[in-house]
Design a protein around this motif. Structure first.
Motif, PDB file in Angstrom:
ATOM      1  N   GLU A   1       0.828  -1.205   0.000  1.00 47.98           N
ATOM      2  CA  GLU A   1       0.000   0.000   0.000  1.00 47.98           C
ATOM      3  C   GLU A   1       0.863   1.256   0.000  1.00 47.98           C
ATOM      4  OE1 GLU A   1      -2.741  -0.490   3.250  1.00 47.98           O
ATOM      5  OE2 GLU A   1      -3.712  -2.191   2.275  1.00 47.98           O
ATOM      6  N   SER A   2       1.940   1.272   0.792  1.00 46.83           N
ATOM      7  CA  SER A   2       2.853   2.423   0.818  1.00 46.83           C
ATOM      8  C   SER A   2       3.502   2.637  -0.543  1.00 46.83           C
ATOM      9  CB  SER A   2       3.946   2.227   1.876  1.00 46.83           C
ATOM     10  OG  SER A   2       3.386   2.202   3.158  1.00 46.83           O
TER      11      SER A   2
ATOM     12  N   ASP B   1       1.006   4.166  -2.941  1.00 45.34           N
ATOM     13  CA  ASP B   1       0.851   5.593  -2.632  1.00 45.34           C
ATOM     14  C   ASP B   1       2.044   6.393  -3.145  1.00 45.34           C
ATOM     15  OD1 ASP B   1      -1.521   4.929  -1.397  1.00 45.34           O
ATOM     16  OD2 ASP B   1      -0.723   5.077   0.642  1.00 45.34           O
TER      17      ASP B   1
ATOM     18  N   ARG C   1      -6.632   0.391  -3.215  1.00 46.36           N
ATOM     19  CA  ARG C   1      -5.526   1.329  -3.435  1.00 46.36           C
ATOM     20  C   ARG C   1      -5.118   1.371  -4.908  1.00 46.36           C
ATOM     21  NH1 ARG C   1      -4.024   1.873   1.598  1.00 46.36           N
ATOM     22  NH2 ARG C   1      -2.946   3.671   2.307  1.00 46.36           N
TER      23      ARG C   1
END
Length: 186
Positions: free
Chosen positions: A50-51, A54, A82
């Motif tokens: 997820e990071s 992003d 996401r």
């Protein structure tokens, strides 16, 4: 994070990898995006995936779109969500609209909401048949998109929902209809 953030992506320590992703995401460089993309391709734990997604959005890495599209089919709903958000930000209507429409059939309501959000930005008239079906499935967020891209014959049935569906569910659709001066001029 490690001295060299690219090297930090290869660390066995999740916090070092997270730090490297964050540090690279602030550089704005295509090389940083390529390094994060390559690491994501090889697989990361859920939170780091997820990071990394992003970070690719922060870096405006359009080259990651193929990877992001693949991740819209990930086994975990939070990753699918996401990846859909990122795809709708980085992609074009032509490339991403079909993926967002497919996501309207997801079991997870959060994923469906993200798909509707992306379609608010990217939907075209090609989306109308599926959006009308989504409305039949009680995905009332589809009404606003229909109001935005539909012709009068697609928009008119939305009025029939009044009284049968809570107004709050339809507010966006009716605000959109009121802003479209060309509707009702005939």
């Amino acid at each position: 994070a490690a001295e060299d953030p690219v090297a930090g992506l290869e660390s066995g320590n999740a916090e070092e990898v997270r730090g490297a992703i964050e540090e690279l995401s602030l550089t704005g460089s295509p090389e940083a995006a390529a390094a994060i993309r390559a690491r994501l391709e090889r697989g990361l734990p859920l939170a780091l995936t997820e990071s990394a997604i992003d970070a690719l959005v922060m870096l405006e890495d359009r080259d990651s779109l193929d990877l992001l599209v693949r991740l819209t089919r990930h086994r975990d709903a939070s990753v699918r969500k996401r990846a859909l958000e990122a795809s709708s930000i980085l992609g074009t209507s032509e490339r991403v609209e079909p993926i967002l429409l497919r996501a309207l059939e997801e079991r997870d309501p959060a994923v469906r909401r993200v798909a509707l959000g992306g379609l608010k930005r990217l939907a075209t008239t090609r989306s109308l048949p599926i959006l009308e079906r989504a409305l039949d499935w009680r995905e009332f967020g589809a009404a606003e998109i229909i109001a935005k891209v539909g012709e009068e014959e697609q928009v008119r049935p939305l009025i029939g929902l009044l009284g049968r569906v809570p107004f709050e569910e339809l507010r966006g659709a009716f605000e959109t209809i009121l802003k479209r001066a060309e509707l009702g001029e005939r």
